[in-house]
Design an enzyme around this catalytic site. Structure first.
Site, PDB file in Angstrom:
ATOM      1  N   ASP A  13       4.186  74.676 -14.458  1.00  0.00           N
ATOM      2  CA  ASP A  13       2.856  75.163 -14.132  1.00  0.00           C
ATOM      3  C   ASP A  13       2.845  75.386 -12.604  1.00  0.00           C
ATOM      4  O   ASP A  13       3.679  74.829 -11.891  1.00  0.00           O
ATOM      5  CB  ASP A  13       1.838  74.091 -14.546  1.00  0.00           C
ATOM      6  CG  ASP A  13       0.455  74.380 -14.034  1.00  0.00           C
ATOM      7  OD1 ASP A  13      -0.046  75.493 -14.268  1.00  0.00           O
ATOM      8  OD2 ASP A  13      -0.132  73.484 -13.390  1.00  0.00           O
ATOM      9  N   ASP A  15      -0.402  76.076 -10.022  1.00  0.00           N
ATOM     10  CA  ASP A  15      -1.410  75.405  -9.204  1.00  0.00           C
ATOM     11  C   ASP A  15      -1.604  73.960  -9.673  1.00  0.00           C
ATOM     12  O   ASP A  15      -1.787  73.715 -10.855  1.00  0.00           O
ATOM     13  CB  ASP A  15      -2.739  76.179  -9.270  1.00  0.00           C
ATOM     14  CG  ASP A  15      -3.573  76.004  -8.012  1.00  0.00           C
ATOM     15  OD1 ASP A  15      -3.216  75.177  -7.152  1.00  0.00           O
ATOM     16  OD2 ASP A  15      -4.586  76.710  -7.890  1.00  0.00           O
ATOM     17  N   ASN A  47      -1.334  81.200 -16.968  1.00  0.00           N
ATOM     18  CA  ASN A  47      -2.272  81.849 -17.889  1.00  0.00           C
ATOM     19  C   ASN A  47      -2.971  83.044 -17.254  1.00  0.00           C
ATOM     20  O   ASN A  47      -3.932  83.554 -17.806  1.00  0.00           O
ATOM     21  CB  ASN A  47      -3.329  80.839 -18.369  1.00  0.00           C
ATOM     22  CG  ASN A  47      -2.941  80.210 -19.703  1.00  0.00           C
ATOM     23  OD1 ASN A  47      -1.839  80.407 -20.189  1.00  0.00           O
ATOM     24  ND2 ASN A  47      -3.857  79.472 -20.287  1.00  0.00           N
ATOM     25  N   LYS A 190      -1.100  79.192 -22.742  1.00  0.00           N
ATOM     26  CA  LYS A 190      -1.244  77.740 -22.865  1.00  0.00           C
ATOM     27  C   LYS A 190      -2.655  77.417 -23.342  1.00  0.00           C
ATOM     28  O   LYS A 190      -3.589  78.057 -22.873  1.00  0.00           O
ATOM     29  CB  LYS A 190      -1.047  77.077 -21.487  1.00  0.00           C
ATOM     30  CG  LYS A 190       0.345  77.209 -20.916  1.00  0.00           C
ATOM     31  CD  LYS A 190       0.474  76.477 -19.590  1.00  0.00           C
ATOM     32  CE  LYS A 190      -0.172  77.169 -18.422  1.00  0.00           C
ATOM     33  NZ  LYS A 190       0.013  76.504 -17.124  1.00  0.00           N
ATOM     34  N   ASP A 213      -0.045  69.824 -14.524  1.00  0.00           N
ATOM     35  CA  ASP A 213      -1.060  68.854 -14.085  1.00  0.00           C
ATOM     36  C   ASP A 213      -2.241  68.736 -15.039  1.00  0.00           C
ATOM     37  O   ASP A 213      -3.111  67.908 -14.812  1.00  0.00           O
ATOM     38  CB  ASP A 213      -1.571  69.210 -12.680  1.00  0.00           C
ATOM     39  CG  ASP A 213      -2.443  70.456 -12.676  1.00  0.00           C
ATOM     40  OD1 ASP A 213      -2.022  71.472 -13.252  1.00  0.00           O
ATOM     41  OD2 ASP A 213      -3.547  70.410 -12.109  1.00  0.00           O
TER      42      ASP A 213
HETATM   43 MG   LIG Z   1      -2.174  73.589 -13.041  1.00  0.00          MG
END
Ligand SMILES: [Mg+2]
Length: 260
Positions: A13, A15, A47, A190, A213
């Site tokens: 992922d 950010d 995404n 996702k 995260d």
């Molecule tokens: Mg993230």
């Protein structure tokens, strides 16, 4: 034995995992460089429905993380790849409620993008949130769906973060079309398995792990896809939330440096 030893392919992922907005997570550049040195394959998973592979690759490079555009798996590309895998697209048409980049992804897999009256009989409706979303699009999509179009969306994210606060994203645009048509779209991004299915076909066989995260997208998605999951605490989730969650990750680390 480190977590990295347990896996061959790493899905990251962005950010909250490798950077926070424009600030790199200090452990990210050396960790990803070491994974590459050990021969691990890497995909960056987002995404974002726009066609923005080079944008993310350039951002990562600027932050000191080696990344090539073809290693950035956005959900627009993933949706196109999924359609190609699951349908015969020869001679078929698509009505895209979404940004130009998403239309381009559809053209690249051989679909003809249609508009206006012709779009009422499109073979596919594909939704990806965009700032130009309007009633006309909702109306045409509704006609096409009632005429039997296959219904897909890049993702269901309700909002995405901006400096001014959360703003409506794909899921918010999609909701209007689903309510009007009474139908539910197949979502690829996702946490749906489609994104991971595309990642698998890009990477080939091998032990795959999702590192992110968010419990409700990264970890839930990885779990549902049957791959390994690592939660980093550099983003939105705390250790306590992770331990209490129904989607408990396989590993919890302070930051991506914990992989090593
Ligand atoms: Mg993230």
């Amino acid at each position: 034995m480190s977590i990295a030893d347990l896996f061959d392919h790493f899905l990251f992922d962005l950010d909250g995992c490798l950077y926070l907005r424009d600030q790199v997570i200090p452990a990210a550049p050396p960790t990803l460089a070491e994974l590459r040195r050990r021969g691990k394959k890497i995909l960056f998973v987002t995404n974002d429905p726009r066609s923005v592979r080079s944008f993310y690759a350039e951002k990562l490079n600027r932050l000191g993380i080696e990344a090539r555009a073809e290693e950035v798996l956005g959900c627009g590309w993933a949706t196109a790849a999924y359609l190609q895998e699951h349908h015969d697209l020869a001679g078929k048409t698509v009505f895209v409620v979404g940004p130009e980049g998403l239309m381009e992804e559809m053209r690249l897999v051989g679909l003809r993008v249609v508009e206006g009256v012709e779009a009422k009989n499109a073979d596919f409706v594909v939704v990806g949130g965009h700032a130009g979303f309007n009633y006309q699009e909702m109306m045409i999509a509704n006609f096409a769906l009632r005429n039997g179009a296959h219904f897909y969306t890049t993702n269901r994210d309700a909002t995405f973060p901006t400096p001014d606060g959360p703003v409506p994203a794909t899921g918010a645009c999609l909701a209007g079309i689903e309510v009007a048509s009474g139908l539910s779209a197949i979502s690829i991004g996702k946490p749906e398995p489609g994104m991971y299915e595309v990642a698998r076909s890009l990477l080939g066989s091998g032990r795959m792990v999702m590192v992110g995260d968010r419990l409700d997208s990264d970890i839930e998605g990885g779990k549902r896809a049957g791959i390994g999951t690592v939660l980093v605490l550099t983003g939105v989730t705390t250790r306590e939330e992770a331990i209490e969650s129904g989607w408990r990750p396989d590993f919890i680390v302070e930051d991506v440096g914990g992989l090593l």
